[in-house]
Design a protein around this motif. Structure first.
Motif, PDB file in Angstrom:
ATOM      1  N   UNK A  58       2.901   7.242 -37.381  1.00 27.35           N
ATOM      2  CA  UNK A  58       3.426   5.937 -36.981  1.00 27.35           C
ATOM      3  C   UNK A  58       3.200   4.871 -38.039  1.00 27.35           C
ATOM      4  N   UNK A  59       2.704   5.260 -39.225  1.00 27.35           N
ATOM      5  CA  UNK A  59       2.295   4.260 -40.199  1.00 27.35           C
ATOM      6  C   UNK A  59       3.371   3.777 -41.140  1.00 27.35           C
ATOM      7  N   UNK A  60       4.588   4.336 -41.053  1.00 28.16           N
ATOM      8  CA  UNK A  60       5.602   4.014 -42.049  1.00 28.16           C
ATOM      9  C   UNK A  60       5.942   2.526 -42.083  1.00 28.16           C
ATOM     10  N   UNK A 299      14.932  -1.590 -25.846  1.00 28.76           N
ATOM     11  CA  UNK A 299      15.219  -0.418 -26.677  1.00 28.76           C
ATOM     12  C   UNK A 299      13.953   0.428 -26.706  1.00 28.76           C
ATOM     13  N   UNK A 300      14.058   1.698 -26.306  1.00 29.33           N
ATOM     14  CA  UNK A 300      12.851   2.475 -26.008  1.00 29.33           C
ATOM     15  C   UNK A 300      12.483   3.532 -27.058  1.00 29.33           C
ATOM     16  N   UNK A 301      13.015   3.413 -28.271  1.00 25.07           N
ATOM     17  CA  UNK A 301      12.567   4.323 -29.330  1.00 25.07           C
ATOM     18  C   UNK A 301      12.182   3.490 -30.542  1.00 25.07           C
ATOM     19  N   UNK A 302      11.399   4.074 -31.466  1.00 27.12           N
ATOM     20  CA  UNK A 302      10.858   3.282 -32.577  1.00 27.12           C
ATOM     21  C   UNK A 302      10.990   3.945 -33.929  1.00 27.12           C
ATOM     22  N   UNK A 303      11.550   5.145 -33.973  1.00 24.48           N
ATOM     23  CA  UNK A 303      11.665   5.847 -35.251  1.00 24.48           C
ATOM     24  C   UNK A 303      13.120   5.873 -35.726  1.00 24.48           C
ATOM     25  N   UNK A 304      13.339   6.017 -37.045  1.00 24.28           N
ATOM     26  CA  UNK A 304      14.712   6.167 -37.554  1.00 24.28           C
ATOM     27  C   UNK A 304      15.197   7.598 -37.346  1.00 24.28           C
ATOM     28  N   UNK A 305      15.433   7.947 -36.092  1.00 27.40           N
ATOM     29  CA  UNK A 305      15.710   9.335 -35.740  1.00 27.40           C
ATOM     30  C   UNK A 305      17.169   9.613 -35.433  1.00 27.40           C
ATOM     31  N   UNK A 306      17.990   8.578 -35.248  1.00 24.43           N
ATOM     32  CA  UNK A 306      19.374   8.757 -34.802  1.00 24.43           C
ATOM     33  C   UNK A 306      20.324   8.549 -35.968  1.00 24.43           C
ATOM     34  N   UNK A 307      21.003   9.607 -36.356  1.00 24.13           N
ATOM     35  CA  UNK A 307      21.889   9.557 -37.512  1.00 24.13           C
ATOM     36  C   UNK A 307      23.264  10.088 -37.158  1.00 24.13           C
ATOM     37  N   UNK A 308      24.266   9.492 -37.778  1.00 27.53           N
ATOM     38  CA  UNK A 308      25.617  10.009 -37.728  1.00 27.53           C
ATOM     39  C   UNK A 308      26.195  10.028 -39.134  1.00 27.53           C
TER      40      UNK A 308
END
Length: 540
Positions: A58-60, A299-308
């Motif tokens: 979580x440190x990024x 908004x319930x997520x915190x990482x750059x996880x969603x990509x298109x």
């Protein structure tokens, strides 16, 4: 980090690796592990343990905001961005940019590598990607309810759901991207190859700023000169120097060493070792803009996880499988906006030399901290998200040059954003597609309202004016020492600098064309393969 079985008094090494980032950590560790000889790794930043945020899952966001963990660089004025100078920071310290990024791991689209030289096409590279992945481990995150809304909206806008995205087929897909993390933290190449293990025959020296390579009477490097705690020291090398300092630093080091375009070197009265016009040329990057929205629910997520990934001009639901030229990322403001403002607000508010005054940077950051303690602002930010539109296949090419013979002086960096009219057209098409995603029922039912660009009737000129003011880097610099068989490429296909006897480059600067996706995975692959080339040459 447990990595040294060589005494600190040693001055001569078989191999010297410059840069302890995504590629350099792998090169240094593999050469030492596999018995190539004694290895010295020189890193200009701090040891990894000094900054625990570089090792945690979580440190990024905290790493991105830490002044000690990023180079402070500004671009030349960008005509395509209204004359602005843009921040071009990259990671410093053990792990490099791989210690401060969002842990996104994507190989790229197969077609990204069609214009790479023979032996470097996608199928050639799969075994090397797999070797990296076996060591670091990769996996996507499970989508939260809001993340699922974004995926559903993208599917309604014509994308196909795909999680992982490492099969080389990225045309028109959306999903949870692979990331290099596990329950114990970030899985950077530094953590996987160096931090977790004892490596024999390897000496790591941190806070060592490399000034130049030292050459003898021929085009053979005999040492590396660096500054450590204010003292100039030269380490001797008997076999090879491997430059892994990144696409913005590697060409600068070569030019300071007398290797590169004659006019750049002689203008600074540096002794010319080898005239290689291509050093510092062909620079490119992924510029981006973020279209912001506010929903009625947090908004319930915190990482750059969603990509298109998609061809920006492809009509929704068209059956063609065009090569993607644009990347779309769903950005969650609650998870990272606070720390992002720590980084970016002082840059905007303190131009030029004022930014160097630490107390002024701290003043602005204290104000930001106080603002984020306000309950109404916390509630507001909790509902904000953005769709980042990334120009994944830019047509424009920039350059890097010297402003001074002083290694401490910044280089002249011109990424040439939007120099090609085609890039403007592609980005505008990508913005239109991002807005289409936000208008789909899955996000409309969440009450998503635009905070950028207003309604659907904004003119193209109004959108472009906003885009030129909102553009920033995605920190994906590459191409400035491109490899190839052609005469304009300064590095050959085994990563050797042409015309020099014992210098290689193993970082994103060798990429002849940028992949549409993030560059951390290809950079690690290049580091892995560079070690293979050296080890194969040793045994032949």
């Amino acid at each position: 980090m447990r990595a040294a079985n060589v005494t600190s008094q040693q001055n001569q090494y078989d191999y010297i690796v410059v840069g302890g980032g995504s590629a350099g950590s792998i090169v240094a560790a593999r050469l030492a592990e596999e018995g190539a000889g004694s290895v010295l790794l020189l890193e200009c930043g701090d040891a990894g343990d000094k900054h625990p945020e570089t090792l945690t899952e979580d440190g990024f966001k905290y790493a991105f905001a830490n002044d000690d963990l990023m180079f402070h660089r500004m671009s030349a004025p960008q005509e395509g961005c209204g004359g602005r100078k843009l921040f071009l920071g990259t990671g410093r310290g053990m792990g490099g940019s791989g210690a401060v990024n969002g842990m996104v791991y994507t190989r790229g689209d197969k077609r990204d590598f069609e214009r790479w030289p023979k032996g470097w096409h996608y199928d050639d590279l799969v075994p090397h990607f797999e070797a990296v992945e076996k060591r670091i481990g990769i996996r996507p995150r499970v989508p939260t309810p809001f993340a699922q809304r974004f995926i559903d909206a993208s599917v309604s806008a014509g994308f196909t759901r795909k999680d992982g995205m490492n099969d080389g087929e990225l045309g028109g897909v959306v999903g949870c991207n692979d990331m290099n993390y596990d329950e114990s933290g970030r899985r950077s190449s530094y953590r996987a190859w160096l931090h977790e293990r004892q490596v024999p025959n390897l000496q790591i020296v941190t806070n060592a700023s490399v000034r130049r390579l030292v050459f003898g009477d021929s085009q053979r490097a005999v040492g590396v000169e660096c500054e450590i705690e204010g003292q100039i020291k030269t380490f001797d090398v008997s076999k090879e120097v491997v430059l892994c300092a990144g696409a913005l630093e590697t060409p600068k080091i070569l030019m300071l060493s007398g290797v590169g375009p004659r006019q750049e070197i002689e203008a600074q009265r540096i002794r010319l070792i080898k005239d290689i016009p291509g050093v510092g040329q062909h620079l490119h990057d992924h510029p981006n803009v973020c279209v912001f929205y506010r929903a009625e629910q947090p908004v319930d997520f915190k990482y750059p996880q969603l990509y298109g990934f998609d061809a920006a001009r492809r009509p929704a639901h068209a059956q063609t499988n065009e090569a993607p030229d644009t990347c779309f990322v769903c950005f969650a403001a609650p998870g990272t906006l606070h720390q992002s403002m720590h980084r970016m607000v002082p840059l905007i508010a303190l131009p030029g030399p004022l930014y160097k005054l630490g107390f002024l940077r701290s003043f602005y950051r204290v104000l930001i901290d106080l603002a984020f303690k306000l309950p109404w602002l916390q509630r507001y930010v909790s509902t904000v998200f953005g769709i980042v539109v990334i120009l994944g296949k830019p047509d424009s090419r920039g350059s890097i040059g010297l402003n001074s013979a002083d290694p401490a002086a910044p280089a002249r960096i011109d990424p040439a954003y939007f120099k090609s009219p085609r890039d403007r057209e592609t980005l505008l098409a990508g913005i239109a597609k991002a807005r289409q995603i936000a208008e789909q029922p899955a996000l409309a039912q969440a009450g998503a309202k635009p905070l950028s660009l207003g309604g659907t009737n904004a003119s193209e000129e109004k959108i472009w004016k906003w885009a030129t003011a909102a553009t920033m880097t995605t920190f994906h610099f590459c191409g400035s020492c491109r490899m190839g068989d052609d005469v304009d490429s300064p590095v050959d296909t085994k990563l050797r600098v042409k015309g020099l006897r014992n210098v290689r480059v193993a970082d994103a600067s060798v990429m002849p064309e940028i992949p549409v996706s993030a560059l951390n995975a290809p950079s690690m692959m290049i580091g892995y393969r560079a070690a293979n080339f050296i080890l194969e040459g040793k045994s032949s």
